[in-house]
Design a protein around this motif. Structure first.
Motif: not given
Length: 569
Positions: A450-456, A479-485, A487-491, A521-525
């Motif tokens: 989770s901290m991984d995504y948060h830092v990014f 949010l919009r500039s990191t959304a693709g990466l 979201t993809g990584a989380a999926l 939950l972390d990558a969405t909500i």
């Protein structure tokens, strides 16, 4: 027999997890990249990382005994983070090529931006996993060592092997492009789509931050609420799949022998002392008479002595499963009452062992070290984030949001696996308890990921804020500039973890589901609602650093000069 079948089933479920996780991850990568070669490269990197980690674990296993389950953990975590890290680097490399840069320049910029992000993220995960090594038990240390080795392998492969592969491939990274998803392959998307889903979502949330925070926070807290019923333990033979021979034998004995003697827990009491001493002999006799009179013990206790007459073993049985609460309470009764009463005044050392005693000592060890693991991981995360973002508000908020994700995962585990809501629909087994090692393992892994995504995400927001000094616009941009990466990584992570949750062993189901739902939950909500709403409410306080901490070194997740040049040119 049960241990053998467990190991066989674990090996089968590694293959089952791969059969489900890898094709699903490939489909997501194909959708993200629109080209076969670009999609396959992260999978190859993940596979190499897993092989290297397994080899390193084999070497470590010559020194420290490791549990068999470590192989499944390496495969699961290796697929998730290996694909994740390669995804970040390949994505940045293709973006730079799309801007018309030469192959070598694209690799150089990728190395100064995406590679630094991977290194920082990987070390964040490793530091969180180090908390597991604090606990002096073979299970935690094995899982911790395996997970740490595969994350380090993934980082090293991404930072060394991947740039070499990209150098060989060059423009061929976009080879075998797909129809539809591959049509915008050469277009850049720096800063994201200002009219896209994530930008619209962010703007909506920040227009109504209090309502957004209340609704999303309420949903997360509601998901975490069942955690009050969290009961940890070890699942016995009755939790194994019904088609296994050992389970069929257990069911047959339970059915044919009244009184449940299929669930008999042996308890061994070891006496170390001079057995020729009459006081010790009398104490042994008194102890055996005491347990014979108590109906909770099954059958007649037996005693064996060694040839040197300095060691005796009394074996008795408890009519119940070794991992059950009553069996664990029996250990307390023996250690706190029966043994002190019989052996309190003699010169002998007395120990209680057996599966139930192991369970009792394991639970005590986990209870003792939980606070230390939490303090270590939370403290280290706070220091790391404070230095990375030169703020004390961001670390506090990030830690709280990550704890919320972990709490929600715990609560949903209880709701499904203990209370049984939706278990049949999802194909999961139910049990009176969550495997004792899972909560702390989930905490360490999820906190790192989770901290991984948060830092990014926060690094992009901070970088934009430093340029514009506009908090709301910086959050939307991040949010919009990191959304693709993200979201993809989380999926991909959700797909991999779900693959391992689809197995038959309840421990695999619990840990796979726990990891998958928390990442989801972390990558969405958390990312789309809680982060923007809290950042909007806090405004410039997000970046508050007390004057007495100004001496902290200025560390950037990405090379700011290269990153700025890449955006300008």
């Amino acid at each position: 027999s049960s241990a053998f079948e467990n190991n066989e089933l674990s090996e089968k479920e590694i293959q089952q997890g791969e059969i489900f996780g890898i094709p699903t991850a490939l489909l997501i990568l194909l959708a993200l990249f629109g080209a076969v070669v670009a999609a396959v490269v992260p999978l190859i990197l993940a596979a190499i990382s897993i092989v290297i980690a397994l080899a390193a674990t084999a070497i470590v296993g010559q020194i420290i005994p490791l549990v068999f389950f470590v192989t499944l953990m390496i495969t699961m975590i290796g697929l998730a983070v290996g694909i994740d890290y390669a995804l970040i680097v390949v994505s940045r490399f293709r973006e730079e090529l799309a801007k018309g840069r030469s192959k070598s320049r694209a690799i150089e910029i990728t190395g100064s931006t995406a590679n630094r992000t991977v290194f920082f993220s990987g070390m964040t995960v490793v530091l969180a996993l180090l908390g597991m090594l604090i606990i002096p038990t073979n299970i935690f240390q094995s899982l911790g060592i395996g997970a740490i080795l595969v994350v380090i392998s993934a980082v090293c492969a991404t930072l060394t092997l991947l740039p070499a592969v990209l150098s060989i491939l060059g423009d061929k990274i976009n080879f075998m492009r797909l129809p539809l998803v591959g049509r915008n392959l050469n277009k850049t998307n720096e800063g994201g789509d200002k009219r896209g889903f994530w930008d619209r979502t962010t703007q909506l949330v920040m227009r109504h931050p209090i309502i957004s925070l209340f609704l999303a926070g309420g949903l997360m807290l509601g998901s975490a609420a069942p955690v009050v019923d969290l009961n940890t333990g070890f699942n016995g033979l009755d939790s194994l799949p019904k088609d296994l021979q050992v389970r069929q034998a257990f069911d047959l004995i339970e059915r044919e022998f009244p009184g449940g003697f299929g669930s008999v827990a042996p308890v061994d009491i070891v006496i170390e002392g001079d057995l020729s001493d009459k006081s010790i002999a009398n104490a042994i006799q008194d102890f055996m008479e005491t347990i014979s009179l108590n109906s909770i013990f099954a059958g007649t206790p037996s005693v064996q002595t060694n040839s040197d007459q300095d060691l005796a073993v009394i074996t008795t049985f408890f009519a119940g499963a070794p991992a059950s609460d009553p069996a664990v309470k029996i250990i307390d009764l023996l250690r706190n009452d029966y043994i002190p009463n019989s052996f309190g005044n003699v010169d002998a050392n007395v120990y209680v062992t057996g599966q139930s005693a192991f369970n009792k000592d394991f639970f005590n060890t986990v209870d003792t070290y939980t606070i230390w693991v939490f303090a270590f991981v939370l403290g280290l995360s706070f220091l790391l984030l404070t230095v990375a973002f030169r703020s004390i508000v961001i670390p506090i908020k990030s830690i709280f949001l990550n704890l919320l994700s972990v709490g929600a995962a715990y609560g949903l585990l209880v709701l499904i696996f203990i209370h049984g809501y939706g278990a049949d629909l999802l194909g999961f087994e139910t049990s009176p308890s969550i495997e004792a090692w899972i909560p702390l393992f989930l905490f360490s892994v999820l906190f790192g990921l989770s901290m991984d995504y948060h830092v990014f995400l926060i690094s992009r927001i901070r970088e934009r804020f430093d340029l514009t000094n506009d908090n709301a616009e910086s959050v939307a941009y991040g949010l919009r500039s990191t959304a693709g990466l993200i979201t993809g990584a989380a999926l991909i992570m959700v797909a991999v973890f779900s693959g391992f949750a689809s197995g038959d062993l309840i421990g695999n189901q619990q840990v796979g589901f726990g990891l998958a739902i928390a990442i989801f939950l972390d990558a969405t909500i958390v990312r789309s609602i809680l982060v923007p709403s809290t950042m909007k409410l806090l405004g410039k306080w997000n970046w508050y650093l007390p004057p007495w901490l100004e001496w902290l070194p200025k560390v950037s997740v990405e090379n700011s000069e290269i990153a700025t040049e890449a955006k300008v040119n």
